[in-house]
Write an enzyme that holds these catalytic residues in place. Structure first.
Site, short mmCIF file in Angstrom:
data_model
loop_
_atom_site.label_atom_id
_atom_site.label_comp_id
_atom_site.label_asym_id
_atom_site.label_seq_id
_atom_site.Cartn_x
_atom_site.Cartn_y
_atom_site.Cartn_z
N ASP A 100 -2.15 2.77 15.86
CA ASP A 100 -1.15 2.40 16.89
C ASP A 100 -1.11 3.32 18.11
OD1 ASP A 100 -0.16 -0.03 16.09
OD2 ASP A 100 1.13 0.88 14.57
N ASP A 160 -2.09 -6.97 14.72
CA ASP A 160 -1.25 -6.17 15.63
C ASP A 160 -2.09 -5.31 16.57
OD1 ASP A 160 -0.46 -6.64 12.95
OD2 ASP A 160 1.26 -5.32 13.09
N GLY A 218 -8.45 -12.42 3.77
CA GLY A 218 -7.22 -12.16 4.51
C GLY A 218 -6.06 -11.93 3.55
N THR A 220 -1.57 -10.68 3.62
CA THR A 220 -0.45 -10.28 4.46
C THR A 220 0.08 -8.94 3.97
OG1 THR A 220 1.48 -11.10 5.62
CG2 THR A 220 1.56 -11.24 3.21
N ARG A 232 5.74 -12.35 13.63
CA ARG A 232 5.37 -11.33 14.61
C ARG A 232 3.86 -11.16 14.70
NH1 ARG A 232 8.67 -7.93 13.32
NH2 ARG A 232 7.50 -6.20 12.44
N TRP A 236 1.80 -11.13 18.00
CA TRP A 236 0.82 -10.12 18.43
C TRP A 236 -0.47 -10.80 18.82
CZ3 TRP A 236 3.72 -6.48 19.68
CH2 TRP A 236 4.53 -5.73 18.84
N SER A 348 10.55 -5.54 8.48
CA SER A 348 9.74 -6.01 7.36
C SER A 348 10.65 -6.41 6.21
CB SER A 348 8.72 -4.96 6.93
OG SER A 348 9.31 -3.73 6.68
N SER A 351 9.08 -9.80 0.15
CA SER A 351 9.10 -11.12 -0.51
C SER A 351 8.42 -10.97 -1.87
CB SER A 351 8.35 -12.15 0.35
OG SER A 351 6.96 -12.11 0.06
N1 GLY Z 1 2.86 -3.44 14.05
C1 GLY Z 1 3.77 -3.45 12.97
C2 GLY Z 1 4.85 -4.42 13.13
O1 GLY Z 1 4.80 -5.29 14.00
O2 GLY Z 1 5.83 -4.34 12.38
#
Ligand code: GLY
Length: 387
Positions: A100, A160, A218, A220, A232, A236, A348, A351
């Protein structure tokens, strides 16, 4: 579903709301000049943290937007104090073991350099870009997401990260060294090949074989389940593809943008602000993610610069409607209830099928606040981006 009742926000109203945001930022200076707000609020109030999390740049970015809107030096001085903190952070490699660098350094130090020419800001942002390059994995051709890069269990990219690439393009611009843009180009190519599914929904993360680099699967982390679309993450993707087009001018990105945007829009409830995962639609009791709508609005306004006029008008109108809905139902207009700008975000949500920590559900998020202000800036001024 697209709502015909929501009217697109006017430029005058966007100006009015933007000024209100600047007043809230001003109220927060006392608490957040030498400290930073945490990623998400608690009961709608941010608590102070040191410069140790992936989200601190979003606050400094708000200071720069407030400075540009108001021309008041109080915001510039506070932001420059934070630039010193970002220089210290990258020099001492404090909590930078992740991808990041763009979220942290584009909005704090690149912005500072563009607006003031500050030399330390340039130095810090270039160090962050160099650090980001160290996460590039030759096997698989991608920038590795969070975690120890020596480990094999984290051999993956995340959607992201598209927002972290403008830092690399900026580094090429200022140094004339193509290595930064080359890595960014490779990462975009790999990401878009694997995270976009056939129906134009997207995976949050995608794994590769650490020995051969072959694509694996893939998953999550923060979405509801592996084959759903985290609201989100899709946002992104939308803004990330628009920014990727800005820097590469690759025509195929425009079509990807159209397709992933249409998927997103087709899943919106009536007020045009998604639930936290696009699995949930009209009538769901799940929490929203207001930050996703703010990010998408910025992506639509960015892409509008590059597409035919009638299509640009369509996307700008959608962005204006989304922002109007945020203003009407999500924005803080009584400062006694929150020190943030945008309520009802979701950082976040745990789940039965995902792996994230439960944090910041139905709260303000510091990036939601940043992108809300960025969208208002874009609606009121021909803005030179920090990205
Ligand atoms: N980049 C992490 C988030 O969107 O929570």
């Amino acid at each position: 579903m697209l709502n015909n009742i929501i009217l697109p926000i006017t430029t005058e109203e966007a100006q009015f709301v933007f000024k209100r945001c600047v007043e809230q930022v001003r109220r927060n200076l006392k608490l957040f000049t030498y400290k930073f707000p945490f990623a998400a609020s608690e009961n709608n109030f941010y608590q102070p943290i040191d410069n140790i999390y992936w989200t601190t740049g979003f606050w400094t970015g708000q200071l720069w937007l407030a400075y540009e809107q108001s021309h008041e030096n109080i915001f510039k001085y506070a932001a420059l104090i934070q630039v010193e903190s970002f220089l210290h952070r990258i020099q001492n490699k404090i909590e930078v073991d992740h991808h990041d660098m763009g979220f942290l350094y584009s909005l704090s130090c690149v912005a500072a350099y563009k607006l003031t020419g500050d030399k330390n800001a340039k130095k810090a942002a270039l160090m962050a870009a160099d650090h980001l390059l160290t996460r590039f994995r030759d096997k698989g051709q991608f920038i590795q997401a969070w975690g120890n890069i020596e480990g094999t269990s984290n051999y993956r990219l995340i959607i992201d990260s598209l927002l972290n690439l403008p830092l690399l393009y900026w580094a090429t611009e200022v140094t004339k060294d193509k290595k930064y843009a080359d890595i960014a180009n490779k990462h975009i190519t790999t990401s878009l090949q694997y995270v976009v599914r056939d129906d134009y929904s997207t995976y949050h993360t995608f794994y590769f074989d650490p020995v051969t680099g072959a694509p694996s699967h893939g998953e999550t982390c923060q979405g509801y389940k592996n084959n759903s679309a985290w609201a989100r993450g899709q946002a992104w993707g939308i803004y990330g593809v628009a920014l990727s087009y800005r820097y590469t001018r690759k025509k195929e990105y425009i079509n990807i943008f159209r397709n992933i945007t249409n998927f997103y829009l087709s899943k919106l409830p009536e007020d045009m602000v998604p639930f936290w995962d696009l699995e949930f639609t009209n009538g769901s009791k799940e929490p929203r993610d207001s930050s996703s709508a703010a990010i998408v609005a910025c992506g639509l306004l960015e892409m509008a610069h590059y597409i035919p006029e009638n299509e640009a008008v369509y996307y700008v109108t959608i962005a204006r409607k989304m922002i109007q809905s945020l203003v009407d139902h999500y924005a803080v207009d009584d400062f006694s209830i929150s020190n943030g700008l945008l309520l009802h975000g979701t950082y976040s949500k745990r789940s039965p099928y995902n792996t994230c920590n439960h944090c910041g559900v139905d709260e303000c998020t510091i990036w939601g606040d940043y992108f809300f202000m960025e969208a208002l800036m874009r609606l009121t001024k021909d803005w030179e981006t920090y990205w």
